[in-house]
Design an enzyme around this catalytic site. Structure first.
Site, PDB file in Angstrom:
ATOM      1  N   GLY A 111     -16.207   5.648  -0.657  1.00 35.12           N
ATOM      2  CA  GLY A 111     -14.924   5.843  -0.453  1.00 35.12           C
ATOM      3  C   GLY A 111     -13.713   5.453  -1.268  1.00 35.12           C
ATOM      4  O   GLY A 111     -12.625   5.677  -1.036  1.00 35.12           O
ATOM      5  N   GLN A 112     -14.200   4.709  -2.444  1.00 36.19           N
ATOM      6  CA  GLN A 112     -13.397   4.262  -3.480  1.00 36.19           C
ATOM      7  C   GLN A 112     -12.761   5.582  -4.304  1.00 36.19           C
ATOM      8  O   GLN A 112     -13.416   6.289  -4.830  1.00 36.19           O
ATOM      9  CB  GLN A 112     -13.857   3.199  -4.298  1.00 36.19           C
ATOM     10  CG  GLN A 112     -13.069   2.593  -5.340  1.00 36.19           C
ATOM     11  CD  GLN A 112     -13.793   1.553  -6.172  1.00 36.19           C
ATOM     12  OE1 GLN A 112     -14.887   1.849  -6.535  1.00 36.19           O
ATOM     13  NE2 GLN A 112     -13.235   0.489  -6.626  1.00 36.19           N
ATOM     14  N   THR A 113     -11.395   5.343  -4.410  1.00 39.63           N
ATOM     15  CA  THR A 113     -10.788   6.541  -5.046  1.00 39.63           C
ATOM     16  C   THR A 113     -10.128   5.890  -6.436  1.00 39.63           C
ATOM     17  O   THR A 113     -10.035   6.795  -7.182  1.00 39.63           O
ATOM     18  CB  THR A 113      -9.714   7.290  -4.222  1.00 39.63           C
ATOM     19  OG1 THR A 113      -8.841   6.349  -3.735  1.00 39.63           O
ATOM     20  CG2 THR A 113     -10.446   8.062  -3.122  1.00 39.63           C
ATOM     21  N   VAL A 114      -9.612   4.743  -6.331  1.00 35.22           N
ATOM     22  CA  VAL A 114      -9.086   4.305  -7.678  1.00 35.22           C
ATOM     23  C   VAL A 114     -10.238   3.369  -8.220  1.00 35.22           C
ATOM     24  O   VAL A 114     -10.499   2.217  -7.561  1.00 35.22           O
ATOM     25  CB  VAL A 114      -7.942   3.316  -7.296  1.00 35.22           C
ATOM     26  CG1 VAL A 114      -7.208   2.770  -8.536  1.00 35.22           C
ATOM     27  CG2 VAL A 114      -6.576   4.300  -6.768  1.00 35.22           C
ATOM     28  N   ASN A 146       1.048  -1.164   0.042  1.00 34.37           N
ATOM     29  CA  ASN A 146       0.020   0.045   0.105  1.00 34.37           C
ATOM     30  C   ASN A 146       1.074   1.131   0.016  1.00 34.37           C
ATOM     31  O   ASN A 146       1.836   1.225   0.919  1.00 34.37           O
ATOM     32  CB  ASN A 146      -0.947   0.127   1.211  1.00 34.37           C
ATOM     33  CG  ASN A 146      -1.925   0.861   1.180  1.00 34.37           C
ATOM     34  OD1 ASN A 146      -1.908   2.025   0.765  1.00 34.37           O
ATOM     35  ND2 ASN A 146      -3.204   0.443   1.765  1.00 34.37           N
ATOM     36  N   HIS A 151     -11.243   0.761  -9.661  1.00 33.64           N
ATOM     37  CA  HIS A 151     -10.971  -0.612  -9.818  1.00 33.64           C
ATOM     38  C   HIS A 151     -10.906  -1.396  -8.487  1.00 33.64           C
ATOM     39  O   HIS A 151     -10.784  -1.063  -7.490  1.00 33.64           O
ATOM     40  CB  HIS A 151      -9.146  -0.868 -10.370  1.00 33.64           C
ATOM     41  CG  HIS A 151      -9.034  -2.293 -10.701  1.00 33.64           C
ATOM     42  ND1 HIS A 151      -8.657  -2.471 -11.959  1.00 33.64           N
ATOM     43  CD2 HIS A 151      -8.987  -3.674 -10.234  1.00 33.64           C
ATOM     44  CE1 HIS A 151      -8.274  -3.753 -12.439  1.00 33.64           C
ATOM     45  NE2 HIS A 151      -8.499  -4.329 -11.217  1.00 33.64           N
ATOM     46  N   HIS A 186      -8.731  -4.199   0.685  1.00 27.54           N
ATOM     47  CA  HIS A 186      -7.982  -3.867   1.581  1.00 27.54           C
ATOM     48  C   HIS A 186      -7.742  -5.000   2.745  1.00 27.54           C
ATOM     49  O   HIS A 186      -8.782  -5.474   3.103  1.00 27.54           O
ATOM     50  CB  HIS A 186      -8.272  -2.632   2.341  1.00 27.54           C
ATOM     51  CG  HIS A 186      -8.313  -1.434   1.667  1.00 27.54           C
ATOM     52  ND1 HIS A 186      -7.375  -0.394   1.686  1.00 27.54           N
ATOM     53  CD2 HIS A 186      -9.106  -0.650   0.742  1.00 27.54           C
ATOM     54  CE1 HIS A 186      -7.381   0.494   0.882  1.00 27.54           C
ATOM     55  NE2 HIS A 186      -8.654   0.451   0.202  1.00 27.54           N
TER      56      HIS A 186
END
Length: 167
Positions: free
Chosen positions: A78-81, A28, A83, A87
């Protein structure tokens, strides 16, 4: 690893430490706790088989007694990428004052990655002892800085050796 590994628009080849037929795991950019990694599918089929395998090995490496497994699906979650990814955060008793604080840290980490993407910055590009970079205590969220590609590659190489030994 001969072909590049992509996570959305990011080439994460040097951060890969585990790969299965249709998924892979990377270190990460801004881990919340030591061992916080992402498991990314190319196809959904073996995603959770990979998550279970990576979780088992990480819990041994980091002497964890449990793990948080989380998926943020969609920007409003809350997903920023953009794809699908999982986690995986190895946990120990009292690693946070309140157990659910991990989710607040995860949300802030995702928001920080979104800020890096908006500025056009390229954010993600052994033995039994973790790399020096992972021995530090976790700083406050606002003080955490993205790790360099070299630091992430060092950790990926270290983790990869565990998977190669346990195949």
């Amino acid at each position: 690893m001969s072909k590049p590994f992509m996570f959305s628009a990011f080439n994460v080849t040097n951060q890969v430490f585990y790969q299965a037929k249709h998924s892979f795991a990377i270190v990460n950019l801004k881990p919340i706790l030591p061992g916080h990694v992402l498991v990314i599918p190319r196809r959904i089929g073996d995603l959770f088989e990979s998550v279970a395998k990576v979780q088992s090995v990480l819990e041994k490496i980091y002497t964890a007694t449990a793990s948080n497994i989380g998926i943020q699906d969609g920007q409003d979650a809350g997903q920023t990428v953009p794809h699908l990814h999982v986690h995986l955060i190895p946990r120990k008793k009292l690693d946070f004052n309140e157990n659910d604080e991990v989710y607040q840290h995860l949300e802030k980490a995702e928001a920080n990655l979104e800020s890096l993407q908006a500025t056009g910055k390229e954010a993600i590009t052994g033995d039994q002892v973790p790399p020096t970079s992972m021995k530090k205590s976790i700083p406050r969220d606002e003080d955490r800085q993205p790790r360099t590609p070299e630091v992430m590659q060092e950790e990926a190489t270290w983790l990869r050796s565990y998977f190669e030994q346990n195949q």
